[in-house]
Design a protein around this motif. Structure first.
Motif, mmCIF file in Angstrom:
data_model
loop_
_atom_site.group_PDB
_atom_site.id
_atom_site.type_symbol
_atom_site.label_atom_id
_atom_site.label_comp_id
_atom_site.label_asym_id
_atom_site.label_seq_id
_atom_site.Cartn_x
_atom_site.Cartn_y
_atom_site.Cartn_z
ATOM 1 N N MET A 1 0.727 -1.387 -0.096
ATOM 2 C CA MET A 1 0.179 0.052 0.094
ATOM 3 C C MET A 1 0.898 1.205 -0.002
ATOM 4 N N ASN A 2 0.552 2.351 -0.799
ATOM 5 C CA ASN A 2 1.541 3.457 -0.654
ATOM 6 C C ASN A 2 0.441 4.714 -0.945
ATOM 7 N N MET A 3 0.701 5.754 -1.149
ATOM 8 C CA MET A 3 -0.221 6.925 -1.521
ATOM 9 C C MET A 3 -0.898 6.743 -2.871
ATOM 10 N N LEU A 4 0.048 6.471 -3.874
ATOM 11 C CA LEU A 4 -0.780 6.347 -5.114
ATOM 12 C C LEU A 4 -1.770 5.293 -5.272
ATOM 13 N N ARG A 5 -1.348 4.066 -4.615
ATOM 14 C CA ARG A 5 -2.560 3.097 -4.863
ATOM 15 C C ARG A 5 -3.843 3.579 -4.014
ATOM 16 N N LEU A 6 -3.364 4.259 -2.802
ATOM 17 C CA LEU A 6 -4.685 4.619 -2.101
ATOM 18 C C LEU A 6 -5.386 5.590 -2.883
ATOM 19 N N SER A 7 -4.860 6.604 -3.340
ATOM 20 C CA SER A 7 -5.746 7.277 -4.183
ATOM 21 C C SER A 7 -6.415 6.511 -5.455
ATOM 22 N N TRP A 8 -5.614 5.676 -6.060
ATOM 23 C CA TRP A 8 -6.229 4.872 -7.289
ATOM 24 C C TRP A 8 -7.640 4.254 -6.556
ATOM 25 N N LYS A 9 -7.372 3.768 -5.643
ATOM 26 C CA LYS A 9 -8.454 2.757 -5.014
ATOM 27 C C LYS A 9 -9.606 3.539 -4.791
ATOM 28 N N TYR A 10 -9.532 4.792 -4.109
ATOM 29 C CA TYR A 10 -10.596 5.701 -4.165
ATOM 30 C C TYR A 10 -11.128 6.113 -5.595
ATOM 31 N N LEU A 11 -10.382 6.332 -6.209
ATOM 32 C CA LEU A 11 -11.002 6.573 -7.693
ATOM 33 C C LEU A 11 -11.859 5.439 -8.296
ATOM 34 N N ILE A 12 -11.273 4.304 -8.078
ATOM 35 C CA ILE A 12 -11.796 3.262 -8.850
ATOM 36 C C ILE A 12 -13.055 2.881 -7.992
ATOM 37 N N ALA A 13 -13.234 3.228 -6.826
ATOM 38 C CA ALA A 13 -14.125 2.878 -5.947
ATOM 39 C C ALA A 13 -15.588 3.697 -6.364
ATOM 40 N N LYS A 14 -15.345 4.799 -7.351
ATOM 41 C CA LYS A 14 -16.478 5.491 -8.045
ATOM 42 C C LYS A 14 -15.910 5.636 -9.749
ATOM 43 N N LYS B 87 -18.266 2.777 16.007
ATOM 44 C CA LYS B 87 -18.663 1.999 14.817
ATOM 45 C C LYS B 87 -17.405 1.536 14.027
ATOM 46 N N PRO B 88 -17.449 0.329 13.230
ATOM 47 C CA PRO B 88 -16.138 0.054 12.707
ATOM 48 C C PRO B 88 -15.341 0.929 11.970
ATOM 49 N N HIS B 89 -15.889 1.922 11.229
ATOM 50 C CA HIS B 89 -15.316 2.765 10.053
ATOM 51 C C HIS B 89 -14.009 2.227 9.478
ATOM 52 N N ILE B 90 -14.473 1.335 8.747
ATOM 53 C CA ILE B 90 -13.591 0.622 7.780
ATOM 54 C C ILE B 90 -13.454 1.329 6.493
ATOM 55 N N LEU B 91 -12.294 1.736 5.693
ATOM 56 C CA LEU B 91 -12.294 2.500 4.770
ATOM 57 C C LEU B 91 -13.153 1.750 3.680
ATOM 58 N N SER B 92 -14.049 2.188 2.896
ATOM 59 C CA SER B 92 -14.956 1.287 2.144
ATOM 60 C C SER B 92 -14.066 1.174 0.638
ATOM 61 N N ALA B 93 -13.244 2.035 0.494
ATOM 62 C CA ALA B 93 -12.791 2.023 -1.076
ATOM 63 C C ALA B 93 -11.781 0.829 -1.178
ATOM 64 N N LEU B 94 -11.425 0.379 0.192
ATOM 65 C CA LEU B 94 -10.572 -0.758 0.195
ATOM 66 C C LEU B 94 -10.953 -2.073 0.699
ATOM 67 N N ASN B 95 -10.275 -3.202 0.435
ATOM 68 C CA ASN B 95 -11.013 -4.441 0.939
ATOM 69 C C ASN B 95 -10.519 -4.463 2.516
ATOM 70 N N VAL B 96 -10.733 -5.738 3.076
ATOM 71 C CA VAL B 96 -10.240 -6.035 4.304
ATOM 72 C C VAL B 96 -8.707 -5.893 4.533
ATOM 73 N N GLU B 97 -8.185 -6.660 3.621
ATOM 74 C CA GLU B 97 -6.775 -6.880 3.681
ATOM 75 C C GLU B 97 -5.979 -5.470 3.578
ATOM 76 N N GLU B 98 -6.501 -4.514 2.720
ATOM 77 C CA GLU B 98 -5.863 -3.355 2.196
ATOM 78 C C GLU B 98 -6.136 -2.525 3.456
ATOM 79 N N ASN B 99 -7.113 -2.478 4.203
ATOM 80 C CA ASN B 99 -7.418 -1.992 5.407
ATOM 81 C C ASN B 99 -6.199 -2.091 6.354
ATOM 82 N N LEU B 100 -5.932 -3.501 6.488
ATOM 83 C CA LEU B 100 -4.764 -3.556 7.431
ATOM 84 C C LEU B 100 -3.520 -3.092 6.987
#
Lengths: 407, 210
Positions: A1-14, B87-100
């Motif tokens: 996980m890094n900053m780029l991946r994190l931002s990317w994940k949020y983008l593809i979530a929408k 409340k759990p407040h898990i980041l919903s853009a990420l899956n379980v493993e990615e949250n960790l």
């Protein structure tokens, strides 16, 4: 996980939101890409084709038309001129060389141009096979002409009257291919070149077979005792003074008109410039709207994400990292938008060129990448940074304790 | 391991929170009980390095938490304090493993605890799942795993049982205790939930008896 991946994940979530923003930006940038590509290649090609030609002399009419027809072979000729006038001009001391052109026929849309060997020398043309014409009705094909028509050395064909579409055919005298030029990357590629005599004899009524066996003029004008005409003359100056005096001298004669390729072409670009500016303006407006779209998308998503951001802080993220997280989203969006835009631009041009095989833009290629396109990328990323600054600043200021207590 | 001394905090000077001194060693457990509005969450925020007190000092593992500034404090928090919310407040853009993994990344750690933790908490099968597909109980366990993944010195839990039924509430508290013991961390649970009382003997009540 890094900053780029994190931002990317949020983008593809929408995906829909992200896709729309990318598409809008890409559209604006595609327009600019096409403009840059066309402008660059057009000017290059235009300049290259006119190299070595100082002045074009032809019948009275539009000077731009004279240039377009005689140098670029895209418009119709203004008419014919008397060869006696032409020979008189060639004796002027300001003229270094003069090359006559005779036009009026085509074969399946490819123009048959009667001239002498000097015309090939202007462009330093070389043969890929065969030899240059020697007798009437011998022709040399431009590389692309030969490839598209599927003709080789020794093949014959019958020309038809007119410049673009064929009307009646000159069925008596077939042309014979004696040579094919190497690919030149200029106007020669799409021509069928022959001697002035060929053009004359095609249009003559009688058949003088002895005449057909006489070698043609390799330079200057063919010798003849008949009243003959040519379409236009390409003139090379002997010295700089000629540039001032010769056009004025020619234009003062009632039957002739002189036009300078460089002057007419810059005039043409000036005329086209208005249209180009308009399209450019449109593209800029689209890009600004795309930037606004990205700003609004980030700003709205931030409202839903305040809690996520606070949680990230409890996990050890610094406020600088949150700032970077949001800016990266904007940058990723615009970076992808720019890449997609540039690709769409090239694709669009490729389609355009494919559909206009014999038109003015047929010599362009979509397979060229310019330095300016890197600038498109840079500008797009700057748009992304600007659009994400305010949302990123909000993220930076997230008050963790307050945010977490609120829920 | 954790010392909080002479802490003073108020939003309004007429209404000061009374905040007791706290002193815990590794592996110790503490239950802070109080009614809504008694300042439970405020205490937790102060202990967790999220809210700077007006005076007083919080020391974790010998480091004065509020002596750290900016990014240092953030990193310290990520590494040493695991926080579990109501409340759990898990980041919903990420899956379980990615949250960790994200918790690892922000703390600047690379831990090998992710798989063992997920297995212990019975959510290993869900490691690639989208957060939105988890049940309430599963989500709470993910948030516990996330709080533990950096092997923190202190675990803070804010009303971890509030939205759970009796059985799950009991399970969650037991789980927290188990994990705290296993990783030798100090555990503080803040709650108004009377059901938790029986599990932890070391208790403080604030804001009067409820």
């Amino acid at each position: 996980m890094n900053m780029l991946r994190l931002s990317w994940k949020y983008l593809i979530a929408k995906p829909l939101n992200t896709g729309l923003n990318i598409l809008l930006l890409a559209l604006g940038l595609a327009i600019i890409t096409v403009l840059i590509l066309i402008q660059d290649q057009f000017e290059n090609k235009m300049t290259k084709d006119a190299e070595g030609i100082d002045l074009v002399v032809g019948a009275k009419g539009s000077p731009l038309q004279l240039i377009l027809s005689s140098v670029y072979h895209i418009d119709f000729p203004t008419g014919n001129i008397d060869m006696a006038d032409a020979i008189a001009l060639s004796k002027n001391r300001l003229v270094k060389n003069i090359i006559p052109l005779g036009m009026g026929d085509n074969y399946q849309g490819y123009r048959i141009v009667g001239t002498n060997h000097d015309y090939l020398d202007i462009y330093n043309a070389e043969m890929v096979s065969g030899v240059i014409w020697d007798k009437p009705f011998d022709v040399v094909l431009g590389n692309e002409t030969a490839a598209k028509l599927g003709l080789g050395v020794g093949d014959t064909f019958i020309g038809s009257h007119g410049i673009g579409s064929s009307s009646h055919e000159h069925d008596e005298h077939p042309y014979k291919v004696t040579g094919i030029l190497t690919p030149m990357g200029n106007v020669l590629d799409k021509l069928i070149l022959t001697s002035i005599e060929s053009v004359w004899y095609t249009h003559d009524e009688g058949h003088d077979h002895e005449k057909f066996e006489t070698p043609v003029a390799k330079t200057g004008f063919p010798e003849t005792d008949e009243d003959r005409e040519v379409t236009s003359l390409l003139v090379q100056y002997r010295n700089p003074i000629a540039a001032v005096q010769l056009p004025r001298f020619v234009n003062s004669k009632s039957a002739l008109q002189a036009a300078s390729p460089s002057f007419e072409i810059s005039r043409l670009f000036e005329l086209l410039g208005v249209g180009v500016k308009l399209i450019q303006g449109l593209a800029v407006v689209i890009i600004i709207i795309a930037g606004l779209g990205i700003f609004i998308a980030l700003f709205n998503s931030l409202k839903e994400r305040k809690y996520d951001l606070a949680v990230m802080r409890t996990l050890g993220a610094s406020n600088g990292q949150l700032f970077l997280h949001i800016v990266l989203e904007g940058v990723i969006l615009t970076f992808i938008g720019a890449i997609v835009g540039i690709l769409i631009g090239h694709l669009f041009l490729a389609v355009l060129v494919m559909q206009n095989e014999q038109g003015a833009i047929s010599g362009l290629t979509a397979m060229v990448f310019l330095v300016e396109e890197l600038w498109i990328l840079v500008y797009a990323v700057i748009v992304g940074i600007i659009a994400s600054l305010i949302p990123a600043w909000n993220a930076y200021q997230t008050d963790i304790a307050k945010q977490l207590t609120k829920a | 391991m954790l010392q909080a001394s002479n802490i003073e905090f108020y939003y309004n000077s007429n209404q000061k929170f009374e905040i007791p001194d706290i002193n815990l060693k590794s592996g110790d457990q503490l239950l802070i009980i109080g009614k809504s509005g008694s300042g439970k969450t405020t205490i937790l925020n102060i202990l967790g390095g999220l809210l700077k007190p007006l005076s007083g000092d919080v020391k974790i593992n010998g480091t004065s938490v509020y002596g750290l500034t900016g990014g240092q404090l953030d990193k310290f928090r990520g590494k040493n304090i695991g926080i579990i919310f109501q409340k759990p407040h898990i980041l919903s853009a990420l899956n379980v493993e990615e949250n960790l993994k994200l918790a690892n990344f922000f703390a600047g750690e690379k831990s090998d605890l992710i798989s063992p933790l997920l297995k212990e908490l019975g959510i290993f099968d869900k490691r690639k799942s989208n957060v939105n597909t988890l049940s309430e109980g599963e989500a709470q366990r993910v948030s516990i795993a996330r709080a533990l993944v950096n092997n923190p010195k202190v675990i803070l839990a804010d009303e971890p049982t509030a939205s759970l039924d009796d059985e799950n509430a009991s399970n969650v508290v037991k789980l927290l205790q188990q994990q705290a013991v296993k990783y030798n961390a100090a555990l503080i649970i803040v709650t108004h939930d009377q059901r938790v009382k029986d599990h932890i003997s070391n208790q403080i009540t604030i804001g009067g008896e409820s």
